[in-house]
Design an enzyme around this catalytic site. Structure first.
Site, PDB file in Angstrom:
ATOM      1  CE  LYS A 103      -0.690   0.142   5.047  1.00  0.00           C
ATOM      2  NZ  LYS A 103       0.604   0.747   5.306  1.00  0.00           N
TER       3      LYS A 103
ATOM      4  CG  LEU B  78       9.056  -2.486  -2.731  1.00  0.00           C
ATOM      5  CD1 LEU B  78       9.886  -3.444  -3.598  1.00  0.00           C
ATOM      6  CD2 LEU B  78       7.612  -2.957  -2.661  1.00  0.00           C
TER       7      LEU B  78
ATOM      8  N   GLY C 297       8.521  -1.848   4.399  1.00  0.00           N
ATOM      9  CA  GLY C 297       7.727  -1.888   5.624  1.00  0.00           C
ATOM     10  C   GLY C 297       8.333  -1.162   6.807  1.00  0.00           C
TER      11      GLY C 297
ATOM     12  CG  HIS D 122      44.240 -14.564  21.532  1.00  0.00           C
ATOM     13  ND1 HIS D 122      43.525 -14.210  22.651  1.00  0.00           N
ATOM     14  CD2 HIS D 122      45.461 -13.966  21.642  1.00  0.00           C
ATOM     15  CE1 HIS D 122      44.293 -13.451  23.416  1.00  0.00           C
ATOM     16  NE2 HIS D 122      45.473 -13.285  22.825  1.00  0.00           N
TER      17      HIS D 122
END
Ligand code: NAI
Length: 471
Positions: free
Chosen positions: A36, A40, A42, A450
């Site tokens: 909507k 793209l 979200g 290490h």
């Protein structure tokens, strides 16, 4: 021209939806991604994970500069924050990745369709119709399967409305200046991350949390360590506290709350409401299907199938799963693998990493010590502090520890809890170990380079048997 019938229509393009769409494209399925918003990605990409972590990185650099003299760097005493530049870098990172998603959709032949997708009912002869409304421009698509991935929005305290002073994760990312004072309601991931960011930028912070501790879902010792460091950083917080009233004042907000048995009132420029999220499933047309949402969330089986055959749900709308981008993404892969009849594995909630990017960072997986005992495990604990890790000294970050919760019988690793430098990265090793059902002994025989922060994992596993070398 014959009408296109998609194999899969994904509704919602957050990490759950875009991952599902890409995987479907990779499997050669004809895929549509309905979104909507004009971009793209979200919540995670635009107003969640990505912009907040960008700001946290600015905060980290700024904090390092505060100690510049210790590192032999001079001439930065008159350093100054340029908030506009910080915001614009954040926006740049977001835009780069939004463009990247468009590229990935083209690459995988996913068709993106702009508009609000709405279900019209069960499949007819194996084909669903999804109505798409793009600001009044209406169309419909046909598809054999639907994956719902519509996400969530911030939950509000009843009676309050987000605006210029009462903020959610959205408004707080658009502030024109750094607030001098900020009250934060909720000490979950959103609350403690913004507390960390704005404290680094010298805001006066007060957190109000209803439960008895910060990050209440984490192991108790992690909460205790975060509380210790936050106190040292000058972050105020009240736990077991209840917000009673939030009023607007001339220039900010006044917050009345009860804590430690007494009522208190504080004033601040802004208030952030970070009390959780609610699934975004209104107006989706669920009532036309067999899906009966529970307080907005959708029940699925382990393959992400809902009660309506052919309709799957993934991401923040799924009932009973944590609301995390990486969980949604994997749920997308589970759903698509099922549809494509490829090898599939359900998600095990005990193998999900939880990461919080506050300073110090938190990463955890599996059972806390308390939960392991509750489940009847005979528990053996290993714990190693970063004070004894040489790389931690080099990078100047000594707060925190790695704690391993194991079962006495076979040395099964039940949970790993990290607070300290790079905890959100370090947790990956623990997740892999648990995924591969490694024992504490397996970790003890794994050579760690290490000097690294990861060596603290080796020492933590040895400390389960009192054999840590560096302590
Ligand atoms: P949350 O559910 O994690 O935390 C909300 C906190 O607010 C809880 O501790 C709760 O006890 C407290 N609370 C609720 N009502 C309250 C009230 N009236 N007064 C005082 N305290 C109250 O929700 P949050 O932090 O808003 O995050 C939303 C979702 O987004 C979560 O699922 C979270 O895991 C996810 N998220 C994940 C991030 C990450 O992985 N780094 C970052 C940000 C969010």
């Amino acid at each position: 021209m014959p009408e296109t019938i998609y194999d899969i229509a994904v509704i919602g393009s957050g990490p759950a939806g875009y991952t599902a769409a890409i995987r479907a494209g990779q499997y050669g399925l004809k895929t549509a991604l309905v979104e909507k918003d004009p971009y793209l990605g979200g919540t995670c990409l635009h107003v969640g994970c990505i912009p907040t972590k960008a700001l946290l990185f600015n905060a980290e650099i700024w904090d390092h500069l505060k100690d510049a003299k210790e590192y032999g760097i001079e001439g930065v005493d008159s350093r100054k924050l340029n908030w506009a530049a910080i915001q614009s870098r954040k926006t740049g990172v977001v835009n780069k990745h939004a463009k990247g998603l468009e590229f990935l959709m083209r690459k995988n032949k996913v068709e993106t369709i702009k508009g609000f997708g709405k279900l019209t009912g069960p499949a007819q002869n194996g084909v669903f119709t999804v109505n798409v409304d793009d600001g009044g421009k209406k169309s419909a698509i046909k598809t054999k399967n639907i994956i719902l991935a519509t996400g969530s929005e911030a939950r509000m305290i009843p009676g309050l409305e987000a605006g210029d002073r009462i903020l959610t994760n959205i408004e707080i990312l658009q502030l024109n200046e750094i607030p001098k004072s900020l009250v934060i309601v909720g000490a979950g991931a959103v609350g403690v991350e913004f507390a960390s960011i704005f404290r680094s930028f010298d805001s006066e912070i007060t957190i109000i949390e209803a439960l008895p501790r910060l990050v209440p879902l984490e192991d108790e010792e992690v909460s205790k360590e975060l509380a210790r460091v936050y106190r040292k950083r000058g972050i105020n917080f009240h736990t077991s506290a209840k917000v009673e009233k939030v009023e607007k004042t001339k220039s900010g907000v006044a917050v009345t709350f009860s804590a430690e048995g007494k009522q208190q009132k504080i004033e601040a420029e802004k208030i952030l409401i970070a009390v959780g999220r609610k699934p975004y499933t209104d107006n989706l047309g669920l009532e036309k299907t067999r899906i009966k949402p529970e307080r907005g969330s959708i029940k699925t089986n382990e393959w992400m199938e809902t009660d309506e055959p052919g309709i799957y749900a993934i991401g923040d709308i799924v009932l009973g799963m944590p609301l995390l981008a990486h969980v949604g993404a994997m749920e997308g892969i589970v759903a698509v693998s099922k549809i494509a009849k490829k090898e599939d594995r359900p998600i095990d909630p005990l193998k999900i990493p939880n990461v919080t990017y506050c300073h110090p960072e938190i990463g955890s997986v599996g059972l806390t010590e308390a939960k392991a005992k509750e489940r009847g495990h005979n528990v053996k604990i290993g714990k190693f502090p970063f004070t004894a890790n040489s790389r931690a000294s080099i990078v100047g970050e000594h707060e925190g520890f790695i704690k391993i919760v194991s079962d006495t019988k076979y040395g099964e690793i039940l949970g790993v809890h990290i607070i300290g430098p790079q905890a959100t990265e370090l947790i990956a090793e623990a997740v892999t170990a648990i995924e591969l059902e490694a024992t504490v002994e397996d970790l003890m025989w794994t050579i760690h380079a290490h000097p690294t922060l990861a060596e603290a994992m080796l020492d933590a596993s040895n400390s389960v048997y009192g054999l840590a070398i560096n302590m």
